[in-house]
Design a protein around this motif. Sequence first.
Motif, PDB file in Angstrom:
ATOM      1  N   LEU A 152      15.651  -0.211   0.992  1.00 18.80           N
ATOM      2  CA  LEU A 152      14.277  -0.442   1.189  1.00 18.80           C
ATOM      3  C   LEU A 152      14.240  -0.866   2.670  1.00 18.80           C
ATOM      4  CD1 LEU A 152      11.316  -0.735   0.549  1.00 18.80           C
ATOM      5  CD2 LEU A 152      11.598  -3.270   0.211  1.00 18.80           C
ATOM      6  N   LYS A 153      13.551  -0.094   3.653  1.00 27.81           N
ATOM      7  CA  LYS A 153      13.628  -0.642   5.002  1.00 27.81           C
ATOM      8  C   LYS A 153      12.769  -1.620   5.366  1.00 27.81           C
ATOM      9  CE  LYS A 153      14.757   3.952   6.739  1.00 27.81           C
ATOM     10  NZ  LYS A 153      14.156   5.265   7.477  1.00 27.81           N
ATOM     11  N   SER A 155      10.405  -1.924   7.485  1.00 24.17           N
ATOM     12  CA  SER A 155       9.084  -1.609   8.022  1.00 24.17           C
ATOM     13  C   SER A 155       8.189  -1.358   6.827  1.00 24.17           C
ATOM     14  CB  SER A 155       9.136  -0.065   8.740  1.00 24.17           C
ATOM     15  OG  SER A 155       9.969   0.816   8.083  1.00 24.17           O
ATOM     16  N   GLN A 156       8.927  -0.780   5.659  1.00 29.49           N
ATOM     17  CA  GLN A 156       8.373  -0.384   4.408  1.00 29.49           C
ATOM     18  C   GLN A 156       8.104  -1.730   3.539  1.00 29.49           C
ATOM     19  OE1 GLN A 156      11.766   1.845   2.344  1.00 29.49           O
ATOM     20  NE2 GLN A 156      10.549   3.707   2.997  1.00 29.49           N
ATOM     21  N   ILE A 159       4.887  -3.432   5.474  1.00 29.14           N
ATOM     22  CA  ILE A 159       3.688  -2.642   4.899  1.00 29.14           C
ATOM     23  C   ILE A 159       3.392  -3.049   3.495  1.00 29.14           C
ATOM     24  CG2 ILE A 159       2.680  -0.531   4.268  1.00 29.14           C
ATOM     25  CD1 ILE A 159       4.269   0.762   6.356  1.00 29.14           C
ATOM     26  N   LYS A 160       4.292  -3.152   2.538  1.00 28.88           N
ATOM     27  CA  LYS A 160       4.118  -3.684   1.263  1.00 28.88           C
ATOM     28  C   LYS A 160       3.313  -5.107   1.190  1.00 28.88           C
ATOM     29  CE  LYS A 160       6.416  -3.997  -3.130  1.00 28.88           C
ATOM     30  NZ  LYS A 160       7.887  -3.934  -3.708  1.00 28.88           N
ATOM     31  N   GLU A 185      12.820  -3.100  12.416  1.00 26.50           N
ATOM     32  CA  GLU A 185      12.190  -2.482  11.297  1.00 26.50           C
ATOM     33  C   GLU A 185      12.840  -1.257  10.694  1.00 26.50           C
ATOM     34  OE1 GLU A 185       8.232  -2.023  12.267  1.00 26.50           O
ATOM     35  OE2 GLU A 185       7.769  -4.241  12.687  1.00 26.50           O
ATOM     36  N   THR A 188      17.778  -1.768   6.941  1.00 27.15           N
ATOM     37  CA  THR A 188      17.522  -1.728   5.331  1.00 27.15           C
ATOM     38  C   THR A 188      17.734  -3.168   4.790  1.00 27.15           C
ATOM     39  OG1 THR A 188      19.678  -0.974   4.616  1.00 27.15           O
ATOM     40  CG2 THR A 188      17.792   0.575   4.701  1.00 27.15           C
TER      41      THR A 188
END
Length: 311
Positions: A152-153, A155-156, A159-160, A185, A188
Motif C-alpha cells: 500500500l502506497k 498516497s493511497q 486518500i483512504k 507519498e 509503500t
Amino acid sequence: AGGGDEGETAVSNLTTQLLADRENGERMMDLTIFVPAGPPLKIRVPEDAIVRDVFTEVRKQKRALLCQPIEKAYLFYTAERDGKADTSVPVNVEKYIRNLGKIFALVENPAFSDNEKTRDRKGTDMARTSRPLISIHLPNELKTLVPYQSDLKISQLLIKICYKRDLDASRHYFTLPNSHSAIDEKMTLEMLNAKEMYLRVRREQSDSVSEEVVGGVDEITFTVNRINKKEKELCVLVISTGGLALEKKRRTGLKRPRPPKNGWADVSKVSMDKSKTVIVEYSDGRTAHLETETENSAREIVNAYTRLSQG
C-alpha cells in the motif's frame, strides 16, 4: 439407450456402495486417542494413513496441543481401552495405522523441555493471531489503527484516511513521530517500515509559526520568525535540493522567495544557536538569525539543510 441407463445405474450403485463402505469403516478407520488433558479424542483416518496423519487430525481437534513440532513434544503409543499406554517403545511416525490397532495414547516427551514447549506454543499462537496494525495520529488528537498492507502506497493510505473523515487529502500529509517533514507519498508501507505516523495539515499563508511541505521530500518550506535588529519579522524559509531561499513578510502577506541563483554556493553553513534559534551563514559574510517556536522546529531546519544540501 437402455444399455446406457443400465451402465449409469451400475456406476451409481457402485458409488453408493463405496460411500457406504467408508461409512461402515471398511475403508476408513475410527480411532480413539487418549491425550494428556481432557477426554479422549475420536478421529477418523483412511486405512492407509500413517501416524503422522493421526498427529494432523489430533492437532485439528485439540488446539492446546499446538506445540511445533508436535511429533517432538509428544510420543505416540498403543494403548488399552482404559487409556493405559504401552510405553515400552514409542510408535514411529511413519508407521501405518492399520497394523497397530485402534486405541492410542499421546504422552508428553520428557526429552522435550517445558521451556521449549512454552516457547513453541507462544510462537504458534502469535503467528496465528498477530495482525500487524499501523497507528495513525489524527489532527484532532485522536488515533486510528489501520491494517498493515506491505504494497500500500502512502498516497493511497492518505486518500483512504481522509475520505473516511471527510478531509481534503491535498491539504494533509503524513510524517513520522517527532517530525514535520512529509513522508514521500510514493513509498509503500513496506519501504517505510514504520508502525506509527502522524496526519498533519498543510498550512499556507499562516500568521503563526508553522512548517509546510511543498513538492514532496525535495523541498521544505518553513514559516519562522526572523531576528533583525532585535525586531521580529515573520519570514518564509525554503530549503530544497537547489539551495536555500529566505523572504520576510510583506504588507500583502507572506511571499514565496525566489530560488537562489547560485544554489548552495550562496550558503556556507546552517546551524543551531541556543535552543530555538537557527543561524544561516552566507558565503559573502552575511548572517540571518531565525527564531522558531520550539527546539524541534529549529532542529528540523538544520536537518533539512543537512539532507537536501548533500542530495
